[in-house]
Enzyme design. Structure first.
Site, PDB file in Angstrom:
ATOM      1  N   ASN A  10     -11.981 -26.748 -41.544  1.00 42.89           N
ATOM      2  CA  ASN A  10     -10.683 -26.609 -40.898  1.00 42.89           C
ATOM      3  C   ASN A  10     -10.816 -27.276 -39.531  1.00 42.89           C
ATOM      4  OD1 ASN A  10      -8.360 -25.790 -39.641  1.00 42.89           O
ATOM      5  ND2 ASN A  10      -8.571 -23.620 -40.178  1.00 42.89           N
ATOM      6  N   ARG A  94      -8.666 -28.186 -44.967  1.00 45.25           N
ATOM      7  CA  ARG A  94      -7.333 -27.677 -44.672  1.00 45.25           C
ATOM      8  C   ARG A  94      -6.545 -28.823 -44.042  1.00 45.25           C
ATOM      9  NH1 ARG A  94      -5.171 -24.300 -39.640  1.00 45.25           N
ATOM     10  NH2 ARG A  94      -3.107 -23.863 -40.467  1.00 45.25           N
ATOM     11  N   HIS A 183       1.313 -22.148 -43.161  1.00 49.77           N
ATOM     12  CA  HIS A 183       0.533 -20.964 -43.574  1.00 49.77           C
ATOM     13  C   HIS A 183       0.601 -20.759 -45.094  1.00 49.77           C
ATOM     14  CE1 HIS A 183       1.348 -18.910 -39.410  1.00 49.77           C
ATOM     15  NE2 HIS A 183       0.157 -19.510 -39.383  1.00 49.77           N
ATOM     16  N   ARG A 244       4.802 -19.226 -29.148  1.00 47.98           N
ATOM     17  CA  ARG A 244       5.978 -20.000 -29.587  1.00 47.98           C
ATOM     18  C   ARG A 244       7.212 -19.106 -29.655  1.00 47.98           C
ATOM     19  NH1 ARG A 244       2.835 -21.745 -34.665  1.00 47.98           N
ATOM     20  NH2 ARG A 244       1.160 -22.976 -33.739  1.00 47.98           N
ATOM     21  N   GLU A 387      -7.948 -17.498 -45.956  1.00 45.04           N
ATOM     22  CA  GLU A 387      -7.537 -18.877 -46.216  1.00 45.04           C
ATOM     23  C   GLU A 387      -8.700 -19.740 -46.691  1.00 45.04           C
ATOM     24  OE1 GLU A 387      -5.407 -18.451 -42.358  1.00 45.04           O
ATOM     25  OE2 GLU A 387      -4.100 -19.994 -43.181  1.00 45.04           O
TER      26      GLU A 387
END
Ligand code: ADP
Length: 401
Positions: A10, A94, A183, A244, A387
């Protein structure tokens, strides 16, 4: 010897997270993280899990991703898990943005790499780092399949009416402006694990997944298929996140430009890095926010209330989208750990069949678990996301088929 190991990479702009898994039993052989690549104070933390070894930390400048991956390869080799091992089946990468084109994991060739590069304008922060990771890994083992697992892939099943913004079609299509969602690896994994927890097949369950980490997104998953998600063209849309803003009137941007004289880049930074919980109260860590609330801190309280209000709106919206909901699943850092967030998000939704059991909600653990009251019509679950395991599973399924 059959190759059963997958190295999951990742690659971020200044970091690389990695895990080496053996897919015979999905066990982790090693995990690690390279941080602050390109700075003087780079650091590798490597933990060999296979032989129960101790974590090692190396500090010192690591110039770029190539040096970082070479250092990772050296650490793995020191544990007898080197990249030259014939047991390594593939590297699973990823990749954040796969646009509309990539609906499933894909073996990377020149054409695939070119398409990931073509998507850089819609993911300027993420795709370039992913591309670097792919190129460097390929350089280290050119013969090995490199597999891209896309954050967007799970959401490509969204119907057109959920994926399209209500703006001029020609302009939107020319510039690929639509809702992609992110996601996805986590939403796919968690919705499947939730079905498992209920003892049902994914096809038979409708789940609202709430992935609440530093970034946060919700998804509506109908019979194993994603039908809506809260993130859009970029990961900025939707829930209130650590830094965010999530949803806002797009005219806020014109207003800040015209009235406050801010540049587009300044507004971008404001909305992505200085908004959300950190913008509202100065902290983006939910642990700190709930601690401050305990001391009567009004700003922390308001930030929490705004976060929960937005979350509730999405639960309601996706309830309506799905028609029938079998489970609501909480996952990621906040979702897995913050009992107070789960309690507040579900409070008052009894008419929708949602109610928590306070004792179950308070239990901490690593395993998927139900936290709803016995009488509740809709199951509420905490399902830790994984993940890396999902990327490894998807990559292995592709190369061993
Ligand atoms: P990322 O999006 O960076 O992968 P994570 O899923 O790891 O994020 O979530 C990180 C966030 O989880 C932290 O910013 C913090 O708000 C929250 N978190 C982690 N542990 C706890 C905890 N014990 N209680 C409440 N919140 C927590």
């Amino acid at each position: 010897m059959t190759a059963t190991r997958i190295l999951v990479l990742n690659s971020g702009s200044s970091s690389v997270k990695y895990q080496l898994l053996d897919m015979r039993d999905s066990s982790r052989l090693a995990v690690g993280l390279v941080e602050r690549i390109g700075e003087e104070t780079s650091r590798i933390k490597h933990t060999p899990l296979a032989g129960g070894g101790e974590s090692r930390e190396l500090n010192g400048p690591i110039a770029d991703h190539e040096a970082a991956l070479k250092a990772v390869a050296a650490e793995l080799a020191a544990d007898g898990l080197g990249l030259d091992s014939p047991e390594l089946a593939a590297v699973g990468h990823r990749v954040v943005h796969g646009g509309k084109s990539f609906t499933s994991p894909t073996v990377i060739d020149e054409k695939v790499l070119a398409e990931i590069e073509r998507l850089v304008p819609v993911a300027p922060l993420h795709n370039p780092a992913n591309i670097t990771g792919i190129k460097v890994a390929r350089g280290l083992r050119p013969d090995l399949p490199q597999v891209a697992v896309f954050d967007t892939a799970f959401h490509t099943t969204m119907p057109e009416y959920a994926a399209r913004y209500a703006i001029d079609v020609a302009t939107a299509d020319e510039h690929r402006v639509r809702r992609y969602g992110f996601h996805g690896t986590s939403h796919a994994y968690v919705s499947r694990e939730t079905a498992k927890l209920l003892g049902k097949a994914p096809e038979d369950v409708n789940v609202i997944v709430l992935h609440l980490g530093n970034g946060a997104s919700a998804s509506a998953v109908k019979g194993g298929v994603c039908v809506d998600t809260s993130m859009g063209l970029t990961p900025l849309e939707g829930l209130v996140m650590g830094t965010r803003s999530g949803d806002l009137d797009p005219a806020v941007i014109f207003h800040l430009s015209r009235v406050a004289g801010m540049s587009i880049d300044e507004i971008d930074t404001l909305l992505n890095k200085k908004s959300g919980l950190v913008g509202l109260c100065g902290d983006n860590d939910m642990r700190e926010i709930t601690r401050r609330m305990g001391e009567g801190d009004e700003r922390a309280r308001l930030a929490f209330d705004i976060y929960i209000h937005r979350l509730k709106k999405y639960i309601g919206a996706y309830y309506a989208v799905l028609g029938r909901v079998d489970a609501v699943a909480f996952t990621a850092g906040v979702g897995e750990n913050a009992a107070l967030v789960r309690q507040a998000a579900v409070a008052g939704l009894e008419e929708l069949g949602l109610a928590l059991d306070a004792e179950r909600n308070a239990v901490r653990g690593e395993e998927p678990r139900l936290i709803s009251a016995n009488y509740a019509r809709v199951a509420v679950a905490v399902v830790p996301t994984d993940e890396e395991l999902e990327i490894a599973t998807q990559a292995y399924a592709l190369v061993s088929a």
